[in-house]
Design an enzyme around this catalytic site. Structure first.
Site, short mmCIF file in Angstrom:
data_model
loop_
_atom_site.label_atom_id
_atom_site.label_comp_id
_atom_site.label_asym_id
_atom_site.label_seq_id
_atom_site.Cartn_x
_atom_site.Cartn_y
_atom_site.Cartn_z
N GLN A 93 0.76 -1.20 -0.10
CA GLN A 93 -0.03 -0.07 0.11
C GLN A 93 0.67 1.38 0.14
OE1 GLN A 93 -3.22 0.28 -0.53
NE2 GLN A 93 -3.37 -1.97 -0.88
N SER A 94 2.11 1.22 -0.40
CA SER A 94 3.06 2.47 -0.69
C SER A 94 2.44 3.56 -1.45
CB SER A 94 4.43 1.92 -0.94
OG SER A 94 5.39 2.92 -1.30
N ASN A 95 2.31 4.82 -0.88
CA ASN A 95 2.34 5.95 -1.80
C ASN A 95 3.41 6.13 -2.60
OD1 ASN A 95 -0.21 6.34 -0.27
ND2 ASN A 95 0.79 7.18 1.38
N VAL A 107 5.60 3.99 -3.83
CA VAL A 107 5.74 3.10 -4.92
C VAL A 107 4.79 3.57 -6.21
CG1 VAL A 107 5.51 0.88 -5.86
CG2 VAL A 107 6.69 1.40 -3.73
#
Length: 336
Positions: free
Chosen positions: A81-83, A85
């Protein structure tokens, strides 16, 4: 203000991705709910590229550097759920490059939130199969080496964009806020923001030093213990200062990070964070996320209840983005 240093920063190659300056708005109803005299929100979630988020600021410099090195592919990684990436995949698509996203753990059975957006942006995904978050750093380097052996020209970006150029993007954000407040005729007493990989806080602290700004910058850690955050922030701020040909300007004594709001772990929702996620939209129409801004706002709320900000001027909360994560987690509360 250290004008010469900002001149050197402005001279660095930079891709203009975001719509800046992002808005700075008063939040009077939330201020009353928290018992604060003044609360303002700096809306980096409205930066307008790759579904918003402050990670775009660092990527403007990183993408320019990748182009200068004739890269044809960006490699980065973090959690699903990385912003960062997701924003990196958007930057690569904009530049006509490929993206490889390295995630810890195993591939999920379905895609939601940021992971789905990253897929939509065309990123190739690889999973380490290990729960250790730090192993992603090793995997990023391994993937980059593998690609070079294949004749590709990868540009590797650390987790969260936490590197010197990434930090300098947030120095520019500090100057942006300083200019906005100067036009309004006031300056904040305290800046509050979420801290994950440490790059954002490092940039705001370095920017504050270069501006000789009157405010305090305080982080609420959402990822790792405060003592580890402080070490990382000092190191990152020192590396960024070196790019501007400056000595270290941030030391451990100037890094204020609040513990106690991570809960069971990074990306795991907390009751206090969930309460903040409900309070903010119902009082001010402000949407937060469960990983970063929800926990950071829970920290701000707790500190306000203790009178932590009473002796200082207006509080500015940096909304760093991340709302797509809201669509990746369910709610354990009954719907009424």
């Amino acid at each position: 203000m250290n004008v010469a240093s900002f001149d050197r920063l402005d001279a660095l190659p930079r891709e203009r991705l975001g719509l800046t300056p992002t808005p700075l708005t008063a939040a009077p109803q939330l201020a009353r709910a928290l018992g604060l005299r003044e609360l303002w929100v700096k809306h980096d979630e409205l930066i307008g590229f790759g579904f918003g988020g402050n990670k775009v600021r660092g990527l403007e410099l990183l993408l320019a550097d990748a182009r200068a090195q004739s890269a044809d592919l960006l490699v980065t990684g973090a959690g699903p759920q990385s912003n960062h990436v997701r924003a990196t995949a958007a930057a690569a698509a904009y530049a006509g490059m490929d993206t490889i996203a390295v995630y810890w753990g195993d591939a999920p059975r379905s895609m939601h939130g940021n992971l789905k957006l990253t897929h939509c942006l065309g990123a190739q995904m690889r999973f380490t199969g290990r729960p250790d978050r730090a192993h992603v750093d090793v995997a990023i380097d391994e993937v980059a080496q593998e690609l070079r052996a294949e004749g590709r020209r990868p540009y590797a970006i650390p987790r969260g964009g936490a590197c010197a150029l990434g930090v300098l993007g947030h120095v520019l954000a500090a100057r942006e806020l300083h200019r906005q407040c100067a036009l309004l005729g006031w300056m904040p007493g305290t800046i509050v923001l979420a801290v994950g990989s440490g790059g954002t806080l490092a940039g705001w602290l370095l920017g504050t030093a270069l501006l000789d700004a009157p405010w305090r910058v305080e982080g609420v850690t959402v990822s790792r213990p405060a003592v580890e955050v402080r070490e990382r922030v000092v190191q990152l701020a020192t590396e960024a200062a070196k790019v501007l040909r400056l000595p270290p300007l941030v030391d451990d004594s100037g890094v204020l990070v609040h513990d106690g709001f991570i809960g069971d772990g990074y990306g795991v929702p907390t009751a206090a964070g969930d309460d903040a996620i409900l309070l903010a939209p119902r009082r001010e129409g402000l949407v937060l996320d469960p990983t970063y801004t929800g926990k950071a706002f829970a920290g701000l709320r707790s500190l306000a209840a203790r009178g932590h900000f009473d002796a200082h001027g207006p509080v500015v909360f940096i909304h760093t983005g991340g709302e797509p994560a809201l669509f990746a987690v369910g709610s354990e509360r009954p719907v009424i």
